[in-house]
Design a protein around this motif. Sequence first.
Motif, mmCIF file in Angstrom:
data_model
loop_
_atom_site.group_PDB
_atom_site.id
_atom_site.type_symbol
_atom_site.label_atom_id
_atom_site.label_comp_id
_atom_site.label_asym_id
_atom_site.label_seq_id
_atom_site.Cartn_x
_atom_site.Cartn_y
_atom_site.Cartn_z
ATOM 1 N N LEU A 218 -17.632 14.505 11.337
ATOM 2 C CA LEU A 218 -16.867 13.899 10.246
ATOM 3 C C LEU A 218 -17.392 12.503 9.908
ATOM 4 N N ASP A 219 -17.599 12.245 8.626
ATOM 5 C CA ASP A 219 -18.026 10.929 8.140
ATOM 6 C C ASP A 219 -16.777 10.115 7.805
ATOM 7 N N VAL A 220 -16.390 9.209 8.706
ATOM 8 C CA VAL A 220 -15.176 8.413 8.520
ATOM 9 C C VAL A 220 -15.542 7.109 7.823
ATOM 10 N N ARG A 221 -14.846 6.825 6.734
ATOM 11 C CA ARG A 221 -15.049 5.585 5.979
ATOM 12 C C ARG A 221 -13.799 4.720 6.105
ATOM 13 N N LEU A 222 -13.990 3.409 6.108
ATOM 14 C CA LEU A 222 -12.883 2.464 6.165
ATOM 15 C C LEU A 222 -12.826 1.669 4.870
ATOM 16 N N LEU A 223 -11.633 1.477 4.349
ATOM 17 C CA LEU A 223 -11.435 0.780 3.081
ATOM 18 C C LEU A 223 -10.391 -0.309 3.274
ATOM 19 N N ARG A 224 -10.816 -1.551 3.180
ATOM 20 C CA ARG A 224 -9.880 -2.681 3.319
ATOM 21 C C ARG A 224 -9.007 -2.770 2.087
ATOM 22 N N THR A 225 -7.708 -2.877 2.293
ATOM 23 C CA THR A 225 -6.771 -2.949 1.182
ATOM 24 C C THR A 225 -5.974 -4.255 1.256
ATOM 25 N N GLY A 226 -5.149 -4.477 0.268
ATOM 26 C CA GLY A 226 -4.261 -5.636 0.229
ATOM 27 C C GLY A 226 -2.895 -5.194 -0.259
ATOM 28 N N TRP A 227 -1.987 -6.161 -0.432
ATOM 29 C CA TRP A 227 -0.635 -5.823 -0.872
ATOM 30 C C TRP A 227 -0.646 -5.092 -2.211
ATOM 31 N N GLN A 228 -1.581 -5.439 -3.085
ATOM 32 C CA GLN A 228 -1.557 -4.887 -4.441
ATOM 33 C C GLN A 228 -2.048 -3.447 -4.516
ATOM 34 N N ARG B 285 1.854 -1.778 4.994
ATOM 35 C CA ARG B 285 2.963 -2.633 5.411
ATOM 36 C C ARG B 285 4.094 -2.470 4.400
ATOM 37 N N LEU B 286 5.285 -2.187 4.893
ATOM 38 C CA LEU B 286 6.431 -2.044 4.010
ATOM 39 C C LEU B 286 6.862 -3.413 3.466
ATOM 40 N N PRO B 287 7.490 -3.457 2.279
ATOM 41 C CA PRO B 287 7.927 -2.311 1.478
ATOM 42 C C PRO B 287 6.828 -1.792 0.559
ATOM 43 N N ILE B 288 6.893 -0.495 0.245
ATOM 44 C CA ILE B 288 5.975 0.125 -0.697
ATOM 45 C C ILE B 288 6.770 1.062 -1.608
ATOM 46 N N ASP B 289 6.148 1.468 -2.695
ATOM 47 C CA ASP B 289 6.709 2.513 -3.556
ATOM 48 C C ASP B 289 6.355 3.850 -2.903
ATOM 49 N N ARG B 290 7.353 4.582 -2.421
ATOM 50 C CA ARG B 290 7.117 5.811 -1.660
ATOM 51 C C ARG B 290 6.988 7.048 -2.536
ATOM 52 N N HIS B 291 7.048 6.883 -3.832
ATOM 53 C CA HIS B 291 6.990 8.032 -4.734
ATOM 54 C C HIS B 291 5.720 8.849 -4.477
ATOM 55 N N GLY B 292 5.884 10.133 -4.180
ATOM 56 C CA GLY B 292 4.752 11.025 -3.978
ATOM 57 C C GLY B 292 4.020 10.839 -2.666
ATOM 58 N N LEU B 293 4.619 10.114 -1.726
ATOM 59 C CA LEU B 293 3.941 9.826 -0.465
ATOM 60 C C LEU B 293 4.730 10.352 0.730
ATOM 61 N N GLN B 294 4.001 10.718 1.767
ATOM 62 C CA GLN B 294 4.571 10.958 3.080
ATOM 63 C C GLN B 294 4.338 9.700 3.899
ATOM 64 N N VAL B 295 5.384 9.190 4.553
ATOM 65 C CA VAL B 295 5.289 7.922 5.269
ATOM 66 C C VAL B 295 5.776 8.125 6.701
ATOM 67 N N ARG B 296 4.972 7.667 7.659
ATOM 68 C CA ARG B 296 5.341 7.755 9.082
ATOM 69 C C ARG B 296 5.258 6.366 9.697
ATOM 70 N N ARG B 297 6.342 5.927 10.329
ATOM 71 C CA ARG B 297 6.345 4.597 10.943
ATOM 72 C C ARG B 297 5.473 4.578 12.193
ATOM 73 N N MET C 87 -4.865 -2.547 6.188
ATOM 74 C CA MET C 87 -4.529 -3.901 5.798
ATOM 75 C C MET C 87 -5.179 -4.907 6.745
ATOM 76 N N PRO C 88 -5.424 -6.143 6.296
ATOM 77 C CA PRO C 88 -6.012 -7.172 7.164
ATOM 78 C C PRO C 88 -5.190 -7.382 8.425
ATOM 79 N N GLY C 89 -5.875 -7.546 9.556
ATOM 80 C CA GLY C 89 -5.213 -7.792 10.829
ATOM 81 C C GLY C 89 -4.966 -6.545 11.642
ATOM 82 N N ILE C 90 -5.127 -5.369 11.040
ATOM 83 C CA ILE C 90 -4.880 -4.107 11.739
ATOM 84 C C ILE C 90 -6.205 -3.517 12.211
ATOM 85 N N THR C 91 -6.310 -3.247 13.507
ATOM 86 C CA THR C 91 -7.522 -2.673 14.082
ATOM 87 C C THR C 91 -7.366 -1.162 14.185
#
Length: 302
Positions: free
Chosen positions: A129-139, A156-168, A110-114
Motif C-alpha cells: 500500500l502506498d500511504v500518503r500524508l496530507l497536512r490539514t488545518g482548521w479550514q 479536531r472537533l468541532p466539525i461539520d459532520r454532514h456525510g461523515l463517519q466520526v470516531r473519537r 492536523m499539526p501536532g498529531i503524530t
Amino acid sequence: MTTGTTREDTGVDVDLRKLRYFVAVAEELHFGRAAERLHIAQPALSRQMRALEDDLGVLLFCRDRRGTALTAAGARLLEEAPRLLAACTAMVRAVTAAAAATPKFTIGFMPGITVTPAVRALTSRHPGLDVRLLRTGWQDQVEVLRDGRADVSIVRLPIDRHGLQVRRLFTEPRVVALPADHPLAAKSSLIVGDLAGEHLLQDPDAVPEWRDVADELRTGERAEVRPINSVEEKLELVAAGAGICVIPLSTAAFYTRHDVVTLPVEDIAVGHVCLAWSTTSSSPFITDFADVAHLLTPPAPG
C-alpha cells in the motif's frame, strides 16, 4: 465534452463549469472580482450566469445600483453547490485511484498529531500500500474528505459532520499562547476571566468559554475575525502582540518558540481528536486504519 449532473425529477442538466462560476460570483457578490478570480472576461461570466438561470428556471442574483445580491434560490444553491462540486471531484479522484497499479491511501492530519505508529501498523497489514500524508488545518480538515483528497482525516472537533463517519480517538488539554513579554506570561496557569479583555486571533465560537465571558464585558458589536489558516501565522501574530490564541497542547509542543509562552487555562474544556471519513467512500483500507487508529495516543504532558 460537458460534464454535468442530471436531476431526474426535473430533467435539468446542470453544467458543473457554470456551477463553479456561480460559486465564485456568489462568494464575491461582484461579477468583476469573480471574473478576475476565474481568469475569464466579465461579459462571458455574465452570459454563463444568465444561462445557468435559464437552465434552472430561477433568478439567482439581484443586480442594481447598490451591487449584487443573492435571491432566496441563489442562497440555497450556494449551500448545495460546494457539496456537489466536492462530490464530483471526489468521484474523479476515486475512479483515477481505482485504475492505478499501486493502491493508495491518503491520511489527513492536523499539526501536532503524530500518525507514524498507525501508519506502520497499516502498512504491516498491507505491504504494497502506498500511504500518503496530507497536512490539514482548521479550514480544510473536513474538506479534504469531501473532495477526495484524503481517505481519512484526523480532525479536531468541532466539525461539520454532514456525510461523515466520526470516531473519537482521545482528548487533550488546550493552552493559551501569549507573547513572552505579556504581563500574564509569568503565571503558572490562568482562568478565562484573565483573558476576557484580550483580542482572540480565532473564531470566538471555537473557544466558547472565552466568547461567553468576553461578551459579558463587551457593549458594542463583536469585532469581525479575519480567518487565519495556519498555526504558524497565528503564532507570528501572537509574538507580535496582535492577540492571543487557544491551541491544543500537542500543537503548542510542536511549535515551541522563545517569543511565545503557552499556559494552561483551568476552565477551558479539553479538545477532542477524532478519526473521520466520508460515508460514501469506497476505499477498502478505511476499516483497517480505523482498527489501528487507537495507536494515536494523547501527547504526554511536557
